[in-house]
Design a protein around this motif. Structure first.
Motif, PDB file in Angstrom:
ATOM      1  N   MET A 140      19.208  19.109  20.988  1.00  0.00           N
ATOM      2  CA  MET A 140      20.185  18.069  21.306  1.00  0.00           C
ATOM      3  C   MET A 140      20.783  18.356  22.686  1.00  0.00           C
ATOM      4  O   MET A 140      20.968  19.503  23.070  1.00  0.00           O
ATOM      5  CB  MET A 140      21.286  18.039  20.260  1.00  0.00           C
ATOM      6  N   THR A 141      21.115  17.285  23.408  1.00  0.00           N
ATOM      7  CA  THR A 141      21.718  17.409  24.727  1.00  0.00           C
ATOM      8  C   THR A 141      23.230  17.341  24.614  1.00  0.00           C
ATOM      9  O   THR A 141      23.781  16.404  24.055  1.00  0.00           O
ATOM     10  CB  THR A 141      21.213  16.284  25.656  1.00  0.00           C
ATOM     11  N   ALA A 142      23.918  18.357  25.154  1.00  0.00           N
ATOM     12  CA  ALA A 142      25.379  18.376  25.118  1.00  0.00           C
ATOM     13  C   ALA A 142      25.975  17.736  26.362  1.00  0.00           C
ATOM     14  O   ALA A 142      27.026  17.086  26.298  1.00  0.00           O
ATOM     15  CB  ALA A 142      25.878  19.811  24.980  1.00  0.00           C
ATOM     16  N   ILE A 143      25.336  17.925  27.516  1.00  0.00           N
ATOM     17  CA  ILE A 143      25.814  17.367  28.782  1.00  0.00           C
ATOM     18  C   ILE A 143      24.650  16.643  29.443  1.00  0.00           C
ATOM     19  O   ILE A 143      23.569  17.213  29.602  1.00  0.00           O
ATOM     20  CB  ILE A 143      26.338  18.465  29.722  1.00  0.00           C
ATOM     21  N   VAL A 150      32.336  19.629  38.072  1.00  0.00           N
ATOM     22  CA  VAL A 150      32.991  20.144  36.867  1.00  0.00           C
ATOM     23  C   VAL A 150      34.206  19.289  36.515  1.00  0.00           C
ATOM     24  O   VAL A 150      34.445  18.971  35.338  1.00  0.00           O
ATOM     25  CB  VAL A 150      33.393  21.618  37.060  1.00  0.00           C
ATOM     26  N   GLU A 151      34.978  18.886  37.501  1.00  0.00           N
ATOM     27  CA  GLU A 151      36.178  18.088  37.227  1.00  0.00           C
ATOM     28  C   GLU A 151      35.823  16.713  36.674  1.00  0.00           C
ATOM     29  O   GLU A 151      36.549  16.170  35.837  1.00  0.00           O
ATOM     30  CB  GLU A 151      37.028  17.977  38.494  1.00  0.00           C
ATOM     31  N   VAL A 152      34.705  16.152  37.110  1.00  0.00           N
ATOM     32  CA  VAL A 152      34.241  14.886  36.529  1.00  0.00           C
ATOM     33  C   VAL A 152      33.798  15.108  35.084  1.00  0.00           C
ATOM     34  O   VAL A 152      34.149  14.344  34.179  1.00  0.00           O
ATOM     35  CB  VAL A 152      33.096  14.278  37.366  1.00  0.00           C
ATOM     36  N   LEU A 153      33.057  16.171  34.853  1.00  0.00           N
ATOM     37  CA  LEU A 153      32.575  16.459  33.498  1.00  0.00           C
ATOM     38  C   LEU A 153      33.728  16.746  32.541  1.00  0.00           C
ATOM     39  O   LEU A 153      33.649  16.434  31.343  1.00  0.00           O
ATOM     40  CB  LEU A 153      31.626  17.651  33.521  1.00  0.00           C
ATOM     41  N   ALA A 154      34.796  17.334  33.059  1.00  0.00           N
ATOM     42  CA  ALA A 154      35.945  17.660  32.215  1.00  0.00           C
ATOM     43  C   ALA A 154      36.899  16.481  32.032  1.00  0.00           C
ATOM     44  O   ALA A 154      37.875  16.588  31.289  1.00  0.00           O
ATOM     45  CB  ALA A 154      36.694  18.846  32.808  1.00  0.00           C
ATOM     46  N   GLY A 155      36.615  15.358  32.709  1.00  0.00           N
ATOM     47  CA  GLY A 155      37.449  14.170  32.540  1.00  0.00           C
ATOM     48  C   GLY A 155      38.650  14.107  33.452  1.00  0.00           C
ATOM     49  O   GLY A 155      39.493  13.212  33.314  1.00  0.00           O
ATOM     50  N   PHE A 156      38.761  15.020  34.419  1.00  0.00           N
ATOM     51  CA  PHE A 156      39.883  14.997  35.346  1.00  0.00           C
ATOM     52  C   PHE A 156      39.718  13.935  36.427  1.00  0.00           C
ATOM     53  O   PHE A 156      40.699  13.476  37.009  1.00  0.00           O
ATOM     54  CB  PHE A 156      40.062  16.367  36.008  1.00  0.00           C
ATOM     55  N   LEU A 197      29.963  11.290  24.937  1.00  0.00           N
ATOM     56  CA  LEU A 197      31.085  10.459  25.369  1.00  0.00           C
ATOM     57  C   LEU A 197      31.238  10.473  26.880  1.00  0.00           C
ATOM     58  O   LEU A 197      30.926  11.468  27.546  1.00  0.00           O
ATOM     59  CB  LEU A 197      32.393  10.962  24.730  1.00  0.00           C
ATOM     60  N   ASP A 198      31.755   9.369  27.425  1.00  0.00           N
ATOM     61  CA  ASP A 198      32.179   9.340  28.819  1.00  0.00           C
ATOM     62  C   ASP A 198      33.404  10.247  28.922  1.00  0.00           C
ATOM     63  O   ASP A 198      34.427   9.995  28.280  1.00  0.00           O
ATOM     64  CB  ASP A 198      32.553   7.903  29.216  1.00  0.00           C
ATOM     65  N   PRO A 199      33.339  11.322  29.727  1.00  0.00           N
ATOM     66  CA  PRO A 199      34.436  12.289  29.714  1.00  0.00           C
ATOM     67  C   PRO A 199      35.754  11.751  30.247  1.00  0.00           C
ATOM     68  O   PRO A 199      36.812  12.299  29.914  1.00  0.00           O
ATOM     69  CB  PRO A 199      33.912  13.435  30.591  1.00  0.00           C
ATOM     70  N   TYR A 200      35.712  10.676  31.059  1.00  0.00           N
ATOM     71  CA  TYR A 200      36.965  10.112  31.567  1.00  0.00           C
ATOM     72  C   TYR A 200      37.540   9.117  30.566  1.00  0.00           C
ATOM     73  O   TYR A 200      38.706   9.226  30.159  1.00  0.00           O
ATOM     74  CB  TYR A 200      36.735   9.436  32.918  1.00  0.00           C
ATOM     75  N   ALA A 201      36.714   8.182  30.111  1.00  0.00           N
ATOM     76  CA  ALA A 201      37.198   7.196  29.147  1.00  0.00           C
ATOM     77  C   ALA A 201      37.491   7.833  27.793  1.00  0.00           C
ATOM     78  O   ALA A 201      38.412   7.404  27.076  1.00  0.00           O
ATOM     79  CB  ALA A 201      36.169   6.075  28.988  1.00  0.00           C
ATOM     80  N   GLY A 202      36.748   8.868  27.450  1.00  0.00           N
ATOM     81  CA  GLY A 202      36.916   9.493  26.140  1.00  0.00           C
ATOM     82  C   GLY A 202      37.607  10.838  26.193  1.00  0.00           C
ATOM     83  O   GLY A 202      37.422  11.664  25.295  1.00  0.00           O
ATOM     84  N   ARG A 203      38.429  11.056  27.241  1.00  0.00           N
ATOM     85  CA  ARG A 203      38.993  12.390  27.422  1.00  0.00           C
ATOM     86  C   ARG A 203      39.933  12.802  26.285  1.00  0.00           C
ATOM     87  O   ARG A 203      40.046  13.988  25.981  1.00  0.00           O
ATOM     88  CB  ARG A 203      39.703  12.510  28.773  1.00  0.00           C
ATOM     89  N   ALA A 204      40.611  11.846  25.641  1.00  0.00           N
ATOM     90  CA  ALA A 204      41.497  12.214  24.533  1.00  0.00           C
ATOM     91  C   ALA A 204      40.697  12.810  23.379  1.00  0.00           C
ATOM     92  O   ALA A 204      41.080  13.819  22.781  1.00  0.00           O
ATOM     93  CB  ALA A 204      42.283  10.992  24.063  1.00  0.00           C
ATOM     94  N   ARG A 255      38.540  26.813  20.279  1.00  0.00           N
ATOM     95  CA  ARG A 255      37.158  27.010  19.800  1.00  0.00           C
ATOM     96  C   ARG A 255      36.264  25.869  20.291  1.00  0.00           C
ATOM     97  O   ARG A 255      35.671  25.130  19.499  1.00  0.00           O
ATOM     98  CB  ARG A 255      37.111  27.091  18.273  1.00  0.00           C
ATOM     99  N   PRO A 256      36.121  25.716  21.609  1.00  0.00           N
ATOM    100  CA  PRO A 256      35.434  24.539  22.153  1.00  0.00           C
ATOM    101  C   PRO A 256      33.942  24.501  21.839  1.00  0.00           C
ATOM    102  O   PRO A 256      33.285  25.541  21.764  1.00  0.00           O
ATOM    103  CB  PRO A 256      35.666  24.668  23.664  1.00  0.00           C
ATOM    104  N   ASP A 257      33.430  23.280  21.681  1.00  0.00           N
ATOM    105  CA  ASP A 257      31.981  23.075  21.566  1.00  0.00           C
ATOM    106  C   ASP A 257      31.319  23.149  22.932  1.00  0.00           C
ATOM    107  O   ASP A 257      30.148  23.533  23.047  1.00  0.00           O
ATOM    108  CB  ASP A 257      31.684  21.706  20.940  1.00  0.00           C
ATOM    109  N   VAL A 258      32.056  22.726  23.977  1.00  0.00           N
ATOM    110  CA  VAL A 258      31.572  22.798  25.363  1.00  0.00           C
ATOM    111  C   VAL A 258      32.638  23.510  26.181  1.00  0.00           C
ATOM    112  O   VAL A 258      33.825  23.179  26.107  1.00  0.00           O
ATOM    113  CB  VAL A 258      31.299  21.398  25.945  1.00  0.00           C
ATOM    114  N   LEU A 259      32.209  24.485  26.978  1.00  0.00           N
ATOM    115  CA  LEU A 259      33.128  25.284  27.775  1.00  0.00           C
ATOM    116  C   LEU A 259      32.706  25.224  29.236  1.00  0.00           C
ATOM    117  O   LEU A 259      31.553  25.495  29.572  1.00  0.00           O
ATOM    118  CB  LEU A 259      33.107  26.735  27.284  1.00  0.00           C
ATOM    119  N   PHE A 260      33.647  24.845  30.110  1.00  0.00           N
ATOM    120  CA  PHE A 260      33.403  24.807  31.556  1.00  0.00           C
ATOM    121  C   PHE A 260      34.076  26.023  32.185  1.00  0.00           C
ATOM    122  O   PHE A 260      35.291  26.211  32.045  1.00  0.00           O
ATOM    123  CB  PHE A 260      33.976  23.522  32.171  1.00  0.00           C
TER     124      PHE A 260
END
Length: 295
Positions: free
Chosen positions: A1-4, A46-52, A65-72, A147-152
């Motif tokens: 499965m693709t995470a990013i 990285v900041e785009v991927l993290a939703g910043f 998910l779109d990291p900006y639209a789905g950042r919550a 306990r993140p599933d994805v860590l930057f």
């Protein structure tokens, strides 16, 4: 499965295009290294991927998910360690972790987070009294609270002493073994080579090399170096070399074959190749082979 999944990502700042149409994927549970010189566009990515930041073009998905639209929604499933974090200098390490725990869903216990980051003995120390490397370890503790599933991890071991750096590598490897997807940026090429299964190198906002770490290095130039014997001209040798700092250096995809050829040639002439060094390609070699490496 693709995470990013990143496809054609573009991002500009005040008219300057920092990221210019890059694409890459990171599998679930994989450690992926994003490398490049200062200003290459790594931190912006990285900041785009993290939703910043919102992407200006292309498509970006983190856990689907779109990291900006789905950042919550993603905030509960991702952790991030930026190059610079804002701390309250007069809080202790323990108080800082407790404050962050209040904003984290189902956080790790404070003592567990401090142990992971190697800060158990500094729990009562004020943040302003920490060394630069200790502050990076506190950054790591906070990034791992949920306990993140994805860590930057953006330059995670800058300022750490060698022992703390190796301990951090162990933590990162263990997280990946447990299924955490990790995107790492680093200036330490040894760090990337030891940790990552796959990589991409950015330069001026573009990806200029990418692939599996082992496969990419195998396709790169290895190195054979030795002290040139007296009265031997580089052009007399059976393989092409350059003279670098008093040594003859042959860069080749097959350093073992080049070394064999050189040793046979030297033996036939009763010569000795002093200080002979043979090594396969490293990330440093790959960087040196890139266009503009002298910049």
């Amino acid at each position: 499965m693709t995470a990013i999944q990143v496809t054609g990502l573009r991002k500009s700042h005040q008219g300057f295009e920092a990221v210019r149409g890059i694409s890459f994927e990171v599998a679930e549970g994989e450690i992926f290294a994003l490398l490049g010189r200062n200003g290459a566009g790594k931190t912006t990515t990285v900041e785009v991927l993290a939703g910043f930041q919102r992407a200006d073009g292309g498509s970006v998905r983190v856990l689907g998910l779109d990291p900006y639209a789905g950042r919550a929604a993603l905030r509960q499933r991702t952790g991030i360690m930026l190059q610079e974090a804002g701390f309250f200098p007069d809080l202790t390490v323990a108080q800082t972790v407790d404050t962050w725990r209040d904003f984290t869903a189902a956080p790790r216990p404070r003592d567990e987070a401090l142990e992971l980051a190697g800060l158990t003995g500094r729990a009562g120390t004020k943040v302003r009294q920490l060394s630069g490397g200790e502050k990076r370890r506190l950054d790591l503790a906070l990034a791992l609270l949920g306990r993140p599933d994805v860590l930057f991890l953006d330059e995670p071991t800058t300022g750490m002493d060698p022992e703390a750096r190796r301990n951090t590598w162990d933590v990162v490897r263990d997280l990946a073994r447990r299924g955490t997807t990790i995107l790492l940026t680093t200036h330490y090429l040894e760090e990337a080579q030891r940790l990552a299964a796959a990589m991409a190198i950015m330069d001026e906002g573009r990806i200029v090399a990418s692939g599996g770490m082992a496969e990419t290095l195998a396709a790169g130039s290895g190195r054979v170096a030795f002290r040139l014997p007296a009265h031997v001209h580089p052009g007399d040798l059976p393989v092409p070399v350059t003279v670098e700092g008093g040594s003859a250096v042959c860069r080749t995809e097959d350093p073992d074959l080049a070394a064999q050829t050189l040793l046979t040639w030297a033996a036939e002439r009763g010569l000795r190749l002093a200080d002979l060094e043979v090594r396969t390609a490293t990330l440093e070699d790959l960087f040196l082979d890139l266009p503009g490496s002298a910049r």
